[in-house]
Scaffold this motif. Structure first.
Motif, mmCIF file in Angstrom:
data_model
loop_
_atom_site.group_PDB
_atom_site.id
_atom_site.type_symbol
_atom_site.label_atom_id
_atom_site.label_comp_id
_atom_site.label_asym_id
_atom_site.label_seq_id
_atom_site.Cartn_x
_atom_site.Cartn_y
_atom_site.Cartn_z
ATOM 1 N N LEU A 17 0.790 -1.199 -0.078
ATOM 2 C CA LEU A 17 -0.024 0.007 0.080
ATOM 3 C C LEU A 17 0.927 1.116 0.063
ATOM 4 O O LEU A 17 2.062 0.931 0.125
ATOM 5 C CB LEU A 17 -1.119 -0.046 1.239
ATOM 6 N N TYR A 18 0.241 2.603 -0.036
ATOM 7 C CA TYR A 18 1.044 3.453 -0.024
ATOM 8 C C TYR A 18 0.617 4.379 1.054
ATOM 9 O O TYR A 18 -0.372 4.365 1.514
ATOM 10 C CB TYR A 18 0.906 4.331 -1.230
ATOM 11 N N ALA A 19 1.609 5.572 1.467
ATOM 12 C CA ALA A 19 1.331 6.343 2.520
ATOM 13 C C ALA A 19 0.126 7.153 2.501
ATOM 14 O O ALA A 19 -0.149 7.882 3.342
ATOM 15 C CB ALA A 19 2.760 7.255 2.879
ATOM 16 N N ASP A 20 -0.317 7.409 0.980
ATOM 17 C CA ASP A 20 -1.614 8.071 0.978
ATOM 18 C C ASP A 20 -2.537 6.981 0.283
ATOM 19 O O ASP A 20 -2.218 6.796 -0.952
ATOM 20 C CB ASP A 20 -1.469 9.451 0.037
ATOM 21 N N PRO A 21 -3.442 6.462 0.926
ATOM 22 C CA PRO A 21 -4.080 5.346 -0.092
ATOM 23 C C PRO A 21 -4.840 5.870 -1.105
ATOM 24 O O PRO A 21 -5.362 5.165 -1.925
ATOM 25 C CB PRO A 21 -4.935 4.795 1.066
ATOM 26 N N ASP A 22 -5.021 7.196 -1.036
ATOM 27 C CA ASP A 22 -6.014 7.840 -2.257
ATOM 28 C C ASP A 22 -5.125 8.404 -3.473
ATOM 29 O O ASP A 22 -5.626 8.677 -4.540
ATOM 30 C CB ASP A 22 -6.869 9.062 -1.664
ATOM 31 N N ASP A 23 -3.937 8.349 -3.319
ATOM 32 C CA ASP A 23 -3.089 8.826 -4.354
ATOM 33 C C ASP A 23 -2.709 7.730 -5.256
ATOM 34 O O ASP A 23 -1.536 6.823 -5.079
ATOM 35 C CB ASP A 23 -1.649 9.254 -3.855
ATOM 36 N N VAL A 24 -3.387 7.611 -6.422
ATOM 37 C CA VAL A 24 -3.374 6.585 -7.563
ATOM 38 C C VAL A 24 -2.338 6.773 -8.393
ATOM 39 O O VAL A 24 -1.860 5.868 -9.137
ATOM 40 C CB VAL A 24 -4.485 6.284 -8.183
ATOM 41 N N SER A 25 -1.550 8.018 -8.175
ATOM 42 C CA SER A 25 -0.371 8.496 -9.123
ATOM 43 C C SER A 25 0.711 7.609 -9.050
ATOM 44 O O SER A 25 1.801 7.383 -9.487
ATOM 45 C CB SER A 25 0.049 9.803 -9.093
ATOM 46 N N GLN A 26 0.920 6.721 -7.723
ATOM 47 C CA GLN A 26 1.835 6.144 -7.382
ATOM 48 C C GLN A 26 2.146 4.637 -8.215
ATOM 49 O O GLN A 26 3.153 4.203 -8.261
ATOM 50 C CB GLN A 26 2.067 5.857 -5.685
ATOM 51 N N GLU A 27 1.223 4.225 -8.642
ATOM 52 C CA GLU A 27 1.103 2.865 -9.133
ATOM 53 C C GLU A 27 0.224 3.021 -10.071
ATOM 54 O O GLU A 27 -1.184 3.209 -10.095
ATOM 55 C CB GLU A 27 1.120 1.733 -8.255
ATOM 56 N N ALA A 28 0.364 2.267 -11.496
ATOM 57 C CA ALA A 28 -0.739 1.757 -12.265
ATOM 58 C C ALA A 28 -1.835 1.044 -11.881
ATOM 59 O O ALA A 28 -1.563 0.176 -10.750
ATOM 60 C CB ALA A 28 -0.234 1.048 -13.681
ATOM 61 N N GLU A 29 -2.896 0.977 -12.636
ATOM 62 C CA GLU A 29 -4.135 0.011 -11.863
ATOM 63 C C GLU A 29 -3.643 -1.426 -11.951
ATOM 64 O O GLU A 29 -4.270 -2.127 -11.265
ATOM 65 C CB GLU A 29 -5.080 0.111 -12.996
ATOM 66 N N TRP A 30 -2.780 -1.955 -12.807
ATOM 67 C CA TRP A 30 -2.297 -3.381 -12.784
ATOM 68 C C TRP A 30 -1.130 -3.531 -11.673
ATOM 69 O O TRP A 30 -0.430 -4.442 -12.057
ATOM 70 C CB TRP A 30 -1.794 -3.494 -14.277
ATOM 71 N N GLY A 31 -0.942 -2.681 -11.100
ATOM 72 C CA GLY A 31 0.307 -2.588 -10.126
ATOM 73 C C GLY A 31 0.011 -3.762 -9.076
ATOM 74 O O GLY A 31 -0.780 -4.467 -9.066
#
Length: 437
Positions: A371-385
């Motif tokens: 997961l990422y430190a901001d769960p709503d920041d989808v810029s960190q990984e593609a949908e298929w990540g």
């Protein structure tokens, strides 16, 4: 390894579940009882927090790390309970202020991990390396070190406030895009400079781990060219220096395909594996084929644990959200093109690799990547990540996290009649009282 294990994966609408039988383990000897700390995180001798750092005080008595009971099943005998872990990655871009470690956003990510059933989180602060020539490690990553340090301390405090234990994993970011396992400073003088630079980097984060009260520290990640060769001897004094700074449990995160050749585990408490094992050799493999692959992986990991006489911790496991992710799990999503998003394939891969480990007394548990430190920041990984968040894989993890593991240690009286399955909409299972709120 297969005693008592049942794995079930079936999709009905938006649901997929794993079912695994519980395991009864031998009782833990009284001499292995964990120590309970009621003072500061590391006791009276803990150094004071640095100026500007958040003051960290435990909300309630916590188990203080100590050396594990001897043997491959030492974790199951320690009383710590299985490691149901989630890695929470930093926000790797300065253009996203207020969303990294220690912010309200990372608190939400930890809340989601707790709701999933996690008991541990892994934090991965980075040091910067220019290329594989290994000229040195820069503590600055996306922000000045002191800012990153304060943020990591705040994130550790956030985790502890939620009852989560923390594995701190100082990581290396190689700017050239080369793999950190290929770092080679060349001659003896180059390796000596590299070792000293890495020593400073690791001891700096070991001091942060002590100040924050992190329960476990990884001394390295995928450093194949160093720790699988005769040069591994130069790593051992670094581990000794870390022991003088940091009193918690130590591991090292070996890559899955070189763990059997890693030479430093005798100086550590647990064998760490970044476990991106392939479960099948062909595309389109059935779930039964994947499960057989998972059993082969678990048997190999068990053999490693018994060879070293130490428990194994899967410091990373993960699969991308695409077709056949279990064939080459290590492939990075950012480098993929024309990807077909496939939640079921991701979920089945998780189910197949997790199920055999639930009965393994030599495996302490695992950390999901990530997961990422901001769960709503989808810029960190593609949908298929890799992230399982909001996908069928999350249901598999919730179900697995709620199940009794061999690593949890002995049953308590009456526990066999209690909670066994996840109370999650769409996940099939049973509980003692399904009407209980």
């Amino acid at each position: 390894m297969s005693r008592g294990v049942r794995a079930l994966a079936g999709v009905a609408g938006a649901a997929l579940a794993v079912s695994a039988a519980a395991v009864c383990s031998p009782a833990r000897p009284a001499s292995a009882a964990p120590r309970v700390a009621t003072e500061a995180p590391w006791g009276a001798e803990a150094p004071p927090a640095s100026p500007g750092a958040p003051r960290i005080a435990p909300k309630a008595p916590r188990i203080a790390p100590e050396r594990l009971p001897y043997g491959a099943a030492g974790w199951a005998e320690s009383g710590w309970g299985g490691v149901r872990g989630v890695t929470i990655g930093p926000i790797e871009n300065l253009r996203h202020p207020g969303r990294g470690y220690g912010t309200a956003a990372s608190g939400r990510a930890m809340d989601e991990a707790v709701a999933m059933g996690a008991t541990w989180i892994s934090l991965t602060p980075f040091g910067r390396v220019w290329d594989a020539k290994g000229t040195g490690v820069d503590l600055v990553f996306e922000a000045p070190f002191e800012e990153n340090r304060r943020n990591v301390l705040a994130a550790i405090a956030q985790a502890h406030a939620r009852g989560l234990k923390v594995l701190l994993v100082p990581h290396l970011w190689v700017e050239s895009g080369e793999w950190r396992a290929q770092i080679d400073p060349g001659d003896d003088a180059g390796w000596a400079r590299w070792a000293e630079s890495y020593r400073r980097f690791l001891l700096t984060w070991a001091a942060v781990a002590r100040e924050g009260g992190a329960e476990m520290l990884s001394v390295g990640v995928e450093l194949r060219s160093w720790v699988t060769t005769p040069r591994a001897a130069s790593f051992l004094p670094i581990i000794e220096a870390v022991r003088r700074v940091y009193p918690g449990l130590l591991t090292y995160s070996a890559n899955w395909d070189d763990v059997e050749h890693t030479l430093i585990f005798d100086a550590l408490d647990l064998i760490g594996i970044n476990a991106f094992y392939p479960l099948a050799e062909r595309e389109g493999a059935s779930f039964e084929e994947l499960l057989r692959g998972g059993r082969r992986v678990a048997a190999g990991v068990d053999a490693v644990a018994r060879a070293w006489g130490k428990p194994v911790l899967l410091t990373e496991i993960g699969y991308t959200t695409r077709r056949d992710p279990a064939v080459r799990p290590w492939e990075w999503p950012d480098r993929m093109k024309d990807v077909v998003v496939d939640q079921r394939s991701q979920a089945e891969a998780y189910a197949a690799v997790i199920a055999p480990f639930l009965d393994a007394r030599t495996c302490a548990g695992f950390f999901v990547w990530r997961l990422y430190a901001d769960p709503d920041d989808v810029s960190q990984e593609a949908e298929w990540g890799f992230s399982p968040r909001g996908k069928l894989a999350e249901l598999v993890l919730r179900d697995a996290f709620s199940t009794r593991w061999a690593a949890d240690g002995p049953w308590l009286p009456g526990e066999v009649l209690g909670r066994h399955r996840a109370r999650t909409p769409g996940v099939f299972g049973w509980e003692l009282d399904p009407d209980e709120p």
